[in-house]
Design a protein around this motif. Structure first.
Motif, PDB file in Angstrom:
ATOM      1  N   GLU A 104       0.832  -1.207   0.000  1.00  0.00           N
ATOM      2  CA  GLU A 104       0.000   0.000   0.000  1.00  0.00           C
ATOM      3  C   GLU A 104       0.870   1.262   0.000  1.00  0.00           C
ATOM      4  OE1 GLU A 104      -3.193   2.286   2.945  1.00  0.00           O
ATOM      5  OE2 GLU A 104      -2.872   0.128   3.139  1.00  0.00           O
ATOM      6  N   ARG A 152       3.776   1.633  -1.249  1.00  0.00           N
ATOM      7  CA  ARG A 152       4.374   1.825  -2.568  1.00  0.00           C
ATOM      8  C   ARG A 152       3.316   2.301  -3.560  1.00  0.00           C
ATOM      9  NH1 ARG A 152       8.295  -0.183  -5.983  1.00  0.00           N
ATOM     10  NH2 ARG A 152       9.755   0.504  -4.375  1.00  0.00           N
ATOM     11  N   THR A 153       2.199   1.592  -3.635  1.00  0.00           N
ATOM     12  CA  THR A 153       1.223   1.881  -4.697  1.00  0.00           C
ATOM     13  C   THR A 153       0.459   3.179  -4.467  1.00  0.00           C
ATOM     14  OG1 THR A 153      -0.400   0.489  -3.562  1.00  0.00           O
ATOM     15  CG2 THR A 153       0.923  -0.551  -5.282  1.00  0.00           C
ATOM     16  N   ARG A 154       0.170   3.505  -3.204  1.00  0.00           N
ATOM     17  CA  ARG A 154      -0.640   4.693  -2.923  1.00  0.00           C
ATOM     18  C   ARG A 154       0.187   5.929  -2.584  1.00  0.00           C
ATOM     19  NH1 ARG A 154      -6.112   2.911   0.363  1.00  0.00           N
ATOM     20  NH2 ARG A 154      -6.777   1.281  -1.089  1.00  0.00           N
ATOM     21  N   ALA A 155       1.357   5.709  -1.968  1.00  0.00           N
ATOM     22  CA  ALA A 155       2.138   6.863  -1.517  1.00  0.00           C
ATOM     23  C   ALA A 155       3.448   7.018  -2.283  1.00  0.00           C
ATOM     24  CB  ALA A 155       2.416   6.750  -0.020  1.00  0.00           C
ATOM     25  N   ALA A 158       2.177   9.297   5.079  1.00  0.00           N
ATOM     26  CA  ALA A 158       1.567   8.048   4.612  1.00  0.00           C
ATOM     27  C   ALA A 158       1.828   6.915   5.605  1.00  0.00           C
ATOM     28  CB  ALA A 158       2.120   7.688   3.233  1.00  0.00           C
TER      29      ALA A 158
END
Length: 284
Positions: free
Chosen positions: A24, A26-29, A57
């Protein structure tokens, strides 16, 4: 820098949860490199680079895991930057920042956290060149601390301290019935610490029956399935809990049911797990 067990367990990440949290981040922040270290005594996130947005994050991930806390999570967080974070990880890997000075398990936990970050299926990898060098050098330093200084001589572990506490309370464990919940590293260390005590019997209960059976066999003990574990408590003198279950395995209602016949002797419960394996109300 510490927090009560009721707070620490709310920040504890199982392996699957840690993988999801890193993914999460990596993909979102857009976090570039990261390792999440979660043990019985700490939950720490190592980031590179550590921008304000990335730190925010990370706090969101921690807040989501901990749930609602009176006063918020910031009162329980600490932060190191640059060389201070390097120094801190070296101290952690060397057992200098542990509840029990010099304990060796934490070095394996640091290694496992790095390996987990390495296994997250993202590109580029979360265990990138900076994190890789940081953790490999910290693990090397931890090894040097234990081999080149007196700290590694006769170093205790949480498991051995728990067994020693039981000895002090009972005077001797000779003839006592001991039950261990779990069959992982800590449980193995408990069995090793019990080798010289001449206990009356050992029962190991674990999610995987075969692992429980193999561990119990080291002291000619018996294994029981989790669903039969409460019924064995009535004959137990010492219960040592050390599983990674995300919820209590010994609940108050089940404990009372198991003890319906009454007990003529005390039961010592030592819960080494985070989150706790035994509901706190059981001790009341």
């Amino acid at each position: 820098l510490t927090a009560p067990v009721g707070i620490r367990e709310r920040f504890a990440f199982a392996s699957g949860e840690a993988t999801a949290a890193l993914d999460e981040l990596r993909t979102r922040a857009g976090i570039v490199e990261a390792v999440l270290l979660s043990t019985c005594n700490r939950t720490e996130l190592y980031l590179y680079p550590g921008s304000d947005a990335h730190l925010e994050a990370a706090e969101i991930v921690f807040a989501k895991k901990a749930g609602e806390l009176v006063g918020g999570i910031n009162q329980y967080l600490y932060r190191y930057d640059g060389s201070d974070s390097v120094r801190h990880l070296y101290r952690v890997a060397g057992g200098l920042d542990s509840l029990i000075l010099g304990e060796a398990e934490v070095q394996g936990q640091v290694r496992a956290a790095y390996k987990l970050a390495e296994s997250v299926p993202v590109h580029p990898p979360l265990a990138g060149p900076v994190i890789h060098r940081l953790f490999q050098s910290a693990l090397a330093a931890g090894g040097q601390i234990r081999s080149q200084t007196p700290i590694g001589e006769g170093a205790a572990s949480v498991a051995s301290v728990a067994v020693e506490l039981a000895r002090k309370i009972f005077g001797s464990l000779s003839g006592r019935q001991v039950m261990i919940l779990g069959a992982g590293t800590t449980a193995e260390l408990v069995v090793k610490a019990l080798e010289r005590d001449g206990i009356g019997g050992l029962v190991v209960s674990n999610r995987t029956y075969e692992r429980a059976r193999d561990l119990a066999a080291k002291l000619s003990g018996n294994a029981v399935h989790f669903d039969r574990m409460p019924f064995t408590l009535a004959e137990t003198d010492v219960l040592i809990a050390s599983t990674t279950a995300p919820h209590p395995l010994v609940a108050l209602d089940g404990f009372r049911h198991a003890m319906d016949g009454g007990r003529a002797r005390p039961l010592l419960i030592l819960d080494l797990a985070i989150p706790r394996n035994v509901e706190p109300e059981v001790g009341g």
